[in-house]
Design an enzyme around this catalytic site. Structure first.
Site, short mmCIF file in Angstrom:
data_model
loop_
_atom_site.label_atom_id
_atom_site.label_comp_id
_atom_site.label_asym_id
_atom_site.label_seq_id
_atom_site.Cartn_x
_atom_site.Cartn_y
_atom_site.Cartn_z
N GLN A 31 -33.02 -1.16 6.38
CA GLN A 31 -33.21 -0.75 7.89
C GLN A 31 -34.18 -0.04 8.47
OE1 GLN A 31 -28.85 0.85 7.96
NE2 GLN A 31 -27.98 -1.64 8.20
N THR A 70 -20.05 -6.28 8.48
CA THR A 70 -20.38 -5.45 9.23
C THR A 70 -21.13 -5.42 10.72
OG1 THR A 70 -23.02 -3.96 8.99
CG2 THR A 70 -22.46 -6.08 7.45
N ASN A 71 -21.33 -4.95 11.50
CA ASN A 71 -21.85 -4.88 13.15
C ASN A 71 -23.53 -5.04 12.97
OD1 ASN A 71 -19.91 -4.95 14.95
ND2 ASN A 71 -18.82 -3.96 13.74
N THR A 72 -24.20 -3.74 12.11
CA THR A 72 -25.56 -3.77 11.85
C THR A 72 -25.94 -4.86 11.68
OG1 THR A 72 -25.36 -1.19 12.03
CG2 THR A 72 -27.56 -2.40 11.57
N CYS A 122 -18.86 -1.07 15.06
CA CYS A 122 -19.55 -0.61 13.83
C CYS A 122 -17.76 -0.35 12.94
CB CYS A 122 -20.47 1.52 13.44
SG CYS A 122 -20.33 1.89 12.34
N THR A 123 -18.09 -0.61 11.42
CA THR A 123 -16.97 -1.29 11.50
C THR A 123 -16.14 -0.33 10.72
OG1 THR A 123 -17.89 -1.84 8.75
CG2 THR A 123 -17.50 -3.49 10.77
N GLU A 124 -16.74 1.57 10.62
CA GLU A 124 -16.14 2.56 9.99
C GLU A 124 -15.99 3.40 11.42
OE1 GLU A 124 -19.02 1.29 7.51
OE2 GLU A 124 -19.64 1.93 8.85
#
Length: 228
Positions: free
Chosen positions: A52, A83-85, A195-197
């Protein structure tokens, strides 16, 4: 019920949430002692995060596509990327498969439109907020998507330096609340936790706007697809 193939580990904190929702939703819909049949490939996040930072999306896509193909070979009936990213490389993953790939933005758009929203704020990593891959998929459904005008670096740092490590700080929660307030002032009617967090910090109890948690929505969509 089809077996759900889940590509996780990015980070494992959010993957654990996915696993819980997959099983809770399956039990809710099927009753009794039913749980979700899941094949989970949890990757080592450090090499992915390095790709990334280097904008090496081609290698990242090839790596995750190989994982997805492996899950299909093991018997998965559909694939989800937790994960979104990394949906930046969703086209490469989908192209490697002969089974459905359930994109995280689609159930999010479905939920927003069902609730009557047309202008939404998007929070996430800097990649999700600044690159077009996520916004364009939502905009194709008729949604207007706003991202923070300031503070994106700080929001991104909280994800990678705190939430991915399981660190939850009240100061960081307030930073996200402030970002949501700024989006509301610009016309956002709801906010996407892209974002999944982020759901470790923000939910409907502390957000100035209605919250759409992509982790919860995506996991439930995976169960629905597995049962279809």
């Amino acid at each position: 019920m089809k077996t759900i193939g889940l590509i996780g580990g990015m980070s494992w904190e959010s993957t654990a949430h996915y696993y819980a929702v997959l099983n809770r939703e399956t039990a809710r819909l099927r009753g009794g002692l039913h749980s979700a049949p899941v094949l989970l490939h949890s990757v080592d996040f450090a090499p992915i995060e390095a790709m990334q930072r280097a904008d090496n999306w081609e290698e990242a896509g090839a790596s995750l596509a190989a994982v997805a193909a492996g899950l299909e070979a093991q018997g998965a009936g559909l694939i989800g990327l937790a994960t979104n990213t990394m949906h930046i490389v969703a086209p490469a993953i989908a192209a490697s498969l002969h089974i459905p790939f359930i994109h995280i933005a689609d159930p999010t758009a479905d939920a927003l439109l069902a609730d009557g929203y047309d202008t939404v704020g998007l929070l996430g990593t800097r990649f999700t907020m600044e690159m077009p891959f996520y916004r364009q998929r939502l905009e194709a459904r008729g949604l207007k998507v706003l991202v923070p005008e300031v503070g994106r670096t700080n929001l991104n740092g909280i994800i990678y330096e705190e939430l991915c490590l399981g660190i939850v700080r009240e100061e960081s929660r307030l930073t996200y609340v402030s970002a949501i307030e700024q989006l509301a002032a610009r016309g956002a009617q709801a906010v996407i936790l892209g974002c999944t967090e982020i759901d470790m910090l923000i939910d409907d109890s502390n957000s100035p706007l209605p919250v759409f948690d992509t982790t919860e929505l995506h996991a439930k969509a995976l169960v629905a697809a597995a049962l279809a």
